[in-house]
Design a protein around this motif. Structure first.
Motif, PDB file in Angstrom:
ATOM      1  N   UNK A  27       0.838  -1.205   0.000  1.00 44.52           N
ATOM      2  CA  UNK A  27       0.000   0.000   0.000  1.00 44.52           C
ATOM      3  C   UNK A  27       0.873   1.257   0.000  1.00 44.52           C
ATOM      4  N   UNK A  28       1.928   1.254   0.822  1.00 45.66           N
ATOM      5  CA  UNK A  28       2.816   2.435   0.904  1.00 45.66           C
ATOM      6  C   UNK A  28       3.495   2.701  -0.433  1.00 45.66           C
ATOM      7  N   UNK A  29       4.046   1.653  -1.056  1.00 42.00           N
ATOM      8  CA  UNK A  29       4.761   1.842  -2.317  1.00 42.00           C
ATOM      9  C   UNK A  29       3.797   2.161  -3.461  1.00 42.00           C
ATOM     10  N   UNK A  30       2.584   1.632  -3.392  1.00 46.76           N
ATOM     11  CA  UNK A  30       1.584   1.958  -4.409  1.00 46.76           C
ATOM     12  C   UNK A  30       1.208   3.438  -4.329  1.00 46.76           C
ATOM     13  N   UNK A  31       1.006   3.941  -3.111  1.00 50.02           N
ATOM     14  CA  UNK A  31       0.678   5.352  -2.930  1.00 50.02           C
ATOM     15  C   UNK A  31       1.832   6.233  -3.418  1.00 50.02           C
ATOM     16  N   UNK A  32       3.060   5.846  -3.071  1.00 53.77           N
ATOM     17  CA  UNK A  32       4.226   6.612  -3.512  1.00 53.77           C
ATOM     18  C   UNK A  32       4.334   6.629  -5.030  1.00 53.77           C
ATOM     19  N   UNK A  33       4.055   5.494  -5.658  1.00 48.61           N
ATOM     20  CA  UNK A  33       4.142   5.414  -7.121  1.00 48.61           C
ATOM     21  C   UNK A  33       3.067   6.276  -7.788  1.00 48.61           C
ATOM     22  N   UNK A  63      11.918  17.352 -19.200  1.00 48.93           N
ATOM     23  CA  UNK A  63      12.656  16.129 -19.526  1.00 48.93           C
ATOM     24  C   UNK A  63      13.103  15.390 -18.265  1.00 48.93           C
ATOM     25  N   UNK A  64      13.432  16.141 -17.229  1.00 46.04           N
ATOM     26  CA  UNK A  64      13.778  15.530 -15.947  1.00 46.04           C
ATOM     27  C   UNK A  64      12.590  14.727 -15.418  1.00 46.04           C
ATOM     28  N   UNK A  65      11.397  15.298 -15.531  1.00 47.44           N
ATOM     29  CA  UNK A  65      10.192  14.604 -15.067  1.00 47.44           C
ATOM     30  C   UNK A  65       9.887  13.366 -15.907  1.00 47.44           C
ATOM     31  N   UNK A  66      10.085  13.462 -17.214  1.00 48.56           N
ATOM     32  CA  UNK A  66       9.866  12.304 -18.090  1.00 48.56           C
ATOM     33  C   UNK A  66      10.801  11.166 -17.684  1.00 48.56           C
ATOM     34  N   UNK A  67      12.057  11.499 -17.442  1.00 51.86           N
ATOM     35  CA  UNK A  67      13.030  10.475 -17.041  1.00 51.86           C
ATOM     36  C   UNK A  67      12.667   9.868 -15.695  1.00 51.86           C
ATOM     37  N   UNK A  68      12.159  10.679 -14.778  1.00 54.25           N
ATOM     38  CA  UNK A  68      11.800  10.182 -13.452  1.00 54.25           C
ATOM     39  C   UNK A  68      10.579   9.269 -13.500  1.00 54.25           C
ATOM     40  N   UNK A  69       9.640   9.568 -14.379  1.00 52.38           N
ATOM     41  CA  UNK A  69       8.501   8.670 -14.578  1.00 52.38           C
ATOM     42  C   UNK A  69       8.996   7.324 -15.116  1.00 52.38           C
ATOM     43  N   UNK A  70       9.909   7.368 -16.074  1.00 50.71           N
ATOM     44  CA  UNK A  70      10.466   6.137 -16.653  1.00 50.71           C
ATOM     45  C   UNK A  70      11.217   5.333 -15.595  1.00 50.71           C
ATOM     46  N   UNK A  71      12.048   5.996 -14.801  1.00 53.52           N
ATOM     47  CA  UNK A  71      12.824   5.298 -13.783  1.00 53.52           C
ATOM     48  C   UNK A  71      11.944   4.631 -12.739  1.00 53.52           C
ATOM     49  N   UNK A  72      10.927   5.342 -12.269  1.00 54.78           N
ATOM     50  CA  UNK A  72      10.020   4.768 -11.269  1.00 54.78           C
ATOM     51  C   UNK A  72       9.218   3.610 -11.843  1.00 54.78           C
ATOM     52  N   UNK A  73       8.818   3.730 -13.101  1.00 58.13           N
ATOM     53  CA  UNK A  73       7.977   2.717 -13.735  1.00 58.13           C
ATOM     54  C   UNK A  73       8.756   1.437 -14.039  1.00 58.13           C
ATOM     55  N   UNK A  74      10.059   1.545 -14.189  1.00 57.20           N
ATOM     56  CA  UNK A  74      10.875   0.353 -14.412  1.00 57.20           C
ATOM     57  C   UNK A  74      10.829  -0.564 -13.197  1.00 57.20           C
ATOM     58  N   UNK A  75      10.865   0.015 -12.000  1.00 57.19           N
ATOM     59  CA  UNK A  75      10.982  -0.801 -10.788  1.00 57.19           C
ATOM     60  C   UNK A  75       9.687  -1.005 -10.024  1.00 57.19           C
TER      61      UNK A  75
END
Length: 315
Positions: A27-33, A63-75
């Motif tokens: 639940x915690x990691x889902x909310x964070x994501x 572009x920083x935000x796009x990269x951060x969305x990609x990084x979070x979505x990978x894991x």
């Protein structure tokens, strides 16, 4: 020891430390994501739709935000799946893909932050030449290179260090990392263990030099400027400096865990430190820029208020 030819998947043993409260962690990691996606997507939409934000600094932030969305979505989706399924196995192909995407995310992130520092240097130290030095063509080239060069650089390193055979399949992490596979290799990895730390120093060196040079010049200019100019420079640079420090701390945690014996540190603490780079910067960077930069804050309020008006009219 495992049969070398049979190792086609790995077990991420760190998940066993989260079993007792797996649903709470889920639940915690889902909310964070969800929060990470929300704040970054709002920033991306605002920057793309508002012509007033089509300036170099805002494009770099986007572009920083796009990269951060990609990084979070990978894991994080994979991590949530492991927590629910009780299955901590990951295939070799997905493990390699995860390594490549996560390392590319880190290198691209640091490169964009370095380019942003140069943008701040030009804006503060050479304002009369800003539109010449940061022309649309040069900004586009900087953005493209920020994505392409780090990804290609790590691809070459990845190919050189990748070993096709492994003598063990247990990874004491919550996600795959390149050095963890090196430690499981059946081949002599002496050269790789030497090359790895060298590349850790060499790879980010241009970005570090650019950041240090930019802020050294900004500091030099500010020391001789008026208090009003100093306050304006501080307001402009603070969000970026916070982002650099925040991300550097996450990188430091990762390097220490990968290269040094951390057995004296509790496993749960190591897990959360390894997640820092993939959760804290992507979540807080858009908040930092959204709160600190007036132009972005105004446009976000406009976007939210227009949506609220449209919903009210619909009723």
């Amino acid at each position: 020891m495992e049969n070398v030819s049979a190792v086609t998947s790995f077990i991420l043993t760190a998940y066993t430390e989260l079993e007792d409260h797996r649903y709470l962690y889920f639940i915690c990691f889902l909310i964070l994501y969800i929060l990470t996606l929300l704040v970054n997507l709002v920033l991306i939409v605002v920057t793309c739709t508002e012509k007033g934000l089509h300036e170099p600094m805002y494009l770099f932030i986007c572009n920083l935000s796009v990269n951060e969305v990609c990084g979070s979505t990978v894991l994080l989706p994979s991590m949530l799946s492991h927590l629910l399924s009780h299955n901590y196995e990951i295939s070799l192909s997905f493990c390699l893909l995860e390594i490549y995407c996560l390392m590319s995310y880190a290198l691209v992130e640091f490169t964009i932050l370095a380019v942003m520092s140069y943008d701040r240097y030009v804006a503060i130290c050479r304002p009369l030449h800003y539109h010449l030095l940061m022309s649309p063509r040069k900004v586009t080239a900087a953005i493209v290179l920020s994505w392409v060069v780090p990804s290609l650089f790590f691809a070459l390193y990845f190919i050189l260090t990748l070993q096709p055979s492994f003598c063990d399949r247990y990874i004491e992490r919550i996600y795959c990392m390149n050095f963890e596979l090196v430690k499981l290799s059946c081949f002599d990895t002496t050269i790789i263990r030497f090359v790895g730390p060298v590349l850790i120093i060499v790879c980010p060196s241009p970005q570090i030099v650019m950041i240090l040079f930019s802020y050294a010049q900004i500091l030099r200019i500010c020391l001789s400027a008026s208090k009003e100019s100093q306050a304006k420079a501080l307001q402009t640079c603070t969000p970026h400096l916070l982002s650099v420090i925040n991300f550097s701390v996450g990188c430091l945690f990762e390097v220490i865990q990968s290269r040094f014996n951390m057995s004296h540190v509790p496993q749960k603490a190591r897990i959360f430190l390894s997640l820092y780079i993939l959760i804290i910067p992507p979540l807080f960077n858009p908040l930092i820029y959204g709160i600190s930069i007036q132009a972005i804050k105004v446009q976000i309020f406009k976007l939210l208020s227009s949506k609220k008006r449209s919903e009210t009219n619909a009723w």
